[in-house]
Design a protein around this motif. Structure first.
Motif, mmCIF file in Angstrom:
data_model
loop_
_atom_site.group_PDB
_atom_site.id
_atom_site.type_symbol
_atom_site.label_atom_id
_atom_site.label_comp_id
_atom_site.label_asym_id
_atom_site.label_seq_id
_atom_site.Cartn_x
_atom_site.Cartn_y
_atom_site.Cartn_z
ATOM 1 N N PRO A 341 0.810 -1.221 0.000
ATOM 2 C CA PRO A 341 0.000 0.000 0.000
ATOM 3 C C PRO A 341 0.844 1.272 0.000
ATOM 4 N N GLU A 342 0.338 2.278 -0.673
ATOM 5 C CA GLU A 342 1.083 3.517 -0.848
ATOM 6 C C GLU A 342 0.897 4.442 0.353
ATOM 7 N N ALA A 343 1.713 4.267 1.356
ATOM 8 C CA ALA A 343 1.651 5.113 2.551
ATOM 9 C C ALA A 343 2.342 6.444 2.272
ATOM 10 N N LYS A 344 1.554 7.465 1.965
ATOM 11 C CA LYS A 344 2.069 8.804 1.695
ATOM 12 C C LYS A 344 3.112 8.804 0.587
ATOM 13 N N VAL A 345 2.915 7.928 -0.398
ATOM 14 C CA VAL A 345 3.832 7.875 -1.527
ATOM 15 C C VAL A 345 3.321 8.806 -2.613
ATOM 16 N N THR A 346 4.116 9.786 -3.002
ATOM 17 C CA THR A 346 3.749 10.680 -4.100
ATOM 18 C C THR A 346 4.231 10.063 -5.411
ATOM 19 N N PRO A 347 3.399 10.098 -6.445
ATOM 20 C CA PRO A 347 3.748 9.407 -7.687
ATOM 21 C C PRO A 347 4.816 10.136 -8.489
ATOM 22 N N SER A 348 5.556 9.363 -9.259
ATOM 23 C CA SER A 348 6.483 9.935 -10.229
ATOM 24 C C SER A 348 5.681 10.442 -11.425
ATOM 25 N N SER A 349 6.299 11.324 -12.229
ATOM 26 C CA SER A 349 5.577 11.867 -13.373
ATOM 27 C C SER A 349 6.550 12.372 -14.424
ATOM 28 N N PHE A 350 6.030 12.523 -15.652
ATOM 29 C CA PHE A 350 6.723 13.240 -16.719
ATOM 30 C C PHE A 350 6.039 14.588 -16.885
ATOM 31 N N LYS A 351 6.801 15.667 -16.861
ATOM 32 C CA LYS A 351 6.232 16.989 -17.112
ATOM 33 C C LYS A 351 6.075 17.216 -18.612
ATOM 34 N N ALA A 352 5.366 18.290 -18.952
ATOM 35 C CA ALA A 352 5.089 18.572 -20.362
ATOM 36 C C ALA A 352 6.359 18.748 -21.179
ATOM 37 N N ASN A 353 7.443 19.240 -20.552
ATOM 38 C CA ASN A 353 8.690 19.436 -21.289
ATOM 39 C C ASN A 353 9.552 18.190 -21.325
ATOM 40 N N GLY A 354 9.023 17.079 -20.759
ATOM 41 C CA GLY A 354 9.753 15.826 -20.795
ATOM 42 C C GLY A 354 10.623 15.570 -19.603
ATOM 43 N N ALA A 355 10.677 16.494 -18.656
ATOM 44 C CA ALA A 355 11.499 16.287 -17.464
ATOM 45 C C ALA A 355 10.841 15.244 -16.558
ATOM 46 N N TYR A 356 11.630 14.308 -16.094
ATOM 47 C CA TYR A 356 11.122 13.257 -15.221
ATOM 48 C C TYR A 356 11.196 13.727 -13.775
ATOM 49 N N THR A 357 10.065 13.645 -13.069
ATOM 50 C CA THR A 357 10.000 14.040 -11.667
ATOM 51 C C THR A 357 9.730 12.816 -10.811
ATOM 52 N N PRO A 358 10.722 12.311 -10.099
ATOM 53 C CA PRO A 358 10.513 11.106 -9.287
ATOM 54 C C PRO A 358 9.698 11.406 -8.039
ATOM 55 N N GLY A 359 8.945 10.421 -7.577
ATOM 56 C CA GLY A 359 8.165 10.562 -6.352
ATOM 57 C C GLY A 359 9.059 10.482 -5.124
ATOM 58 N N ASN A 360 8.446 10.602 -3.953
ATOM 59 C CA ASN A 360 9.237 10.666 -2.727
ATOM 60 C C ASN A 360 9.840 9.325 -2.311
ATOM 61 N N MET A 361 9.506 8.243 -3.040
ATOM 62 C CA MET A 361 10.126 6.945 -2.750
ATOM 63 C C MET A 361 11.394 6.717 -3.557
ATOM 64 N N ALA A 362 11.731 7.612 -4.474
ATOM 65 C CA ALA A 362 12.881 7.412 -5.345
ATOM 66 C C ALA A 362 14.154 7.205 -4.534
ATOM 67 N N GLY A 363 14.844 6.112 -4.816
ATOM 68 C CA GLY A 363 16.104 5.822 -4.150
ATOM 69 C C GLY A 363 15.966 5.300 -2.738
ATOM 70 N N LYS A 364 14.747 5.022 -2.285
ATOM 71 C CA LYS A 364 14.541 4.559 -0.909
ATOM 72 C C LYS A 364 14.012 3.125 -0.903
ATOM 73 N N SER A 365 14.056 2.502 0.263
ATOM 74 C CA SER A 365 13.687 1.098 0.376
ATOM 75 C C SER A 365 12.234 0.922 0.790
ATOM 76 N N SER A 366 11.665 -0.217 0.391
ATOM 77 C CA SER A 366 10.327 -0.615 0.805
ATOM 78 C C SER A 366 10.403 -2.045 1.317
ATOM 79 N N VAL A 367 9.872 -2.285 2.519
ATOM 80 C CA VAL A 367 9.894 -3.618 3.129
ATOM 81 C C VAL A 367 8.470 -4.016 3.477
#
Length: 377
Positions: A341-367
């Motif tokens: 379950p997504e506990a306060k996980v903000t989603p990743s997205s692509f912006k209109a200019n193509g820039a990738y915006t990772p969510g707050n879980m980027a680079g972190k662990s999930s157990v």
């Protein structure tokens, strides 16, 4: 759930007598299902910890009706109507669809195969779950590295065909081909004016799966392609294999998916994903284990993730089992996958200019950890 849906399900179940009912000498209709519920703890490094109830680890909770009619001459007509639900609160898995898991009608012949129409599993999904020790469910599922957490759809493509397809025509090969098996599927993208289009469901999609099973060996390959808005595509290619060593089943799987949705911004984005795992029976207990790795390409070249899973199943009978699993995903750089379950996980997205915006879980662990029970009826 709408009252009309409740009424339909209740009337159907009552008319079937909660079991198999002979309609006449050469046709039958059966009610079937399973209930799978667990207590689950998920710790997402960027979103805190959730402890609560989950479902659908060994098998997704569901009830369904299936029927078969002998038309003579080797031909049969069949149907399946299957609805998913959440046993911890009694709600439908999809409030907009009563038969969200499957709704098909078929013409079947042992010598010519089966032609099936309606909502059904995609060929890609069959490969992903059949060569996964966790069968595509729970905290250890291989599919967690395709759509979970920051990636609500594969590669943020918006494709809704990873597991099931609407408006589909599927041909299944006959079962008498010396171990060769497979299916081929085409799905229409219903547009305004066509039945069902008002709901907004459906992606134009085609796919095929071809496999060979003989003795201890089972191997299959699949290709799936989905048309997205703006003439973009999402594609998946997968090959999986398993081999029996005594009662132990060793399996491996490699998948590559890509999307053209980023063509105007960067190179086509994709992901290589592989898994190796095993199921090891010991008397009435089965140990499950796997290791999976994901590596992005193109606009997602910094995406990397590893998943480790270990679990066990205790069969209390042919229908009922207890299970326990633990899994950990180590996300690196842009990866934002989670085990539950997504506990306060903000989603990743692509912006209109193509820039990738990772969510707050980027680079972190999930157990994730889960303890549950599954029973079949």
């Amino acid at each position: 759930m709408k009252k009309s849906n409740l009424g339909l399900a209740a009337c159907a179940a009552f008319s079937l007598g909660f079991g198999a009912t002979e309609v006449h000498a050469q046709s039958s209709v059966t009610l079937y299902g399973m209930v799978d519920v667990n207590v689950r703890s998920i710790h997402n490094g960027g979103g805190g910890t959730v402890v609560g109830m989950g479902e659908g680890t060994l098998n997704a909770s569901r009830f369904g009706f299936k029927g078969i009619e002998d038309l003579s001459g080797g031909w049969k007509a069949g149907f399946v109507l299957e609805s998913g639900f959440r046993p911890y609160n009694g709600a439908q898995s999809d409030a907009n669809r009563l038969f969200n898991r499957r709704a098909t009608v078929s013409m079947i012949n042992d010598n010519y195969g089966e032609l099936r129409l309606g909502r059904d599993n995609s060929p890609a999904y069959w490969n992903l779950i059949m060569f996964d020790p966790y069968g595509g469910g729970g905290v250890g599922s291989f599919i967690n590295l395709f759509t979970a957490g920051g990636f609500s759809t594969p590669l943020l493509s918006g494709a809704g065909t990873l597991s099931r397809t609407d408006n589909s025509i599927t041909y299944w090969l006959p079962k008498n081909l010396g171990g060769v098996y497979g299916q081929f599927q085409y799905s229409f993208n219903n547009s305004p004016g066509f039945a069902g289009s008002a709901t907004g469901y459906g992606n134009k999609q085609w796919g095929g799966r071809l496999g060979y099973a003989n003795g201890p060996l089972d191997v299959a390959a699949v290709v799936n392609s989905t048309q997205l808005d703006g003439n973009n595509t999402w594609n998946l290619y997968d090959i999986g294999a398993s081999y029996m060593i005594g009662r132990t089943r060793v399996m491996a799987q490699y998948s590559f998916m890509n999307t053209s949705i980023t063509d105007s911004w960067e190179k086509r984005s994709g992901q290589h994903t592989f898994m190796i795992g095993a199921t090891i029976p010991i008397y009435d207990y089965t140990i499950t284990t796997s290791y999976s790795h994901a590596q992005g390409t193109g606009g997602l070249s910094d995406l990397r993730a590893d998943m480790y899973a270990l679990g066990g199943i205790l069969d209390l009978s042919k229908r009922t089992a207890l299970y326990a699993n633990v899994a950990a995903i180590k996300n690196r750089s842009k990866a934002a996958y989670i085990t539950g379950p997504e506990a306060k996980v903000t989603p990743s997205s692509f912006k209109a200019n193509g820039a990738y915006t990772p969510g707050n879980m980027a680079g972190k662990s999930s157990v994730g950890m889960e303890l549950g029970i599954r029973t079949i009826f």
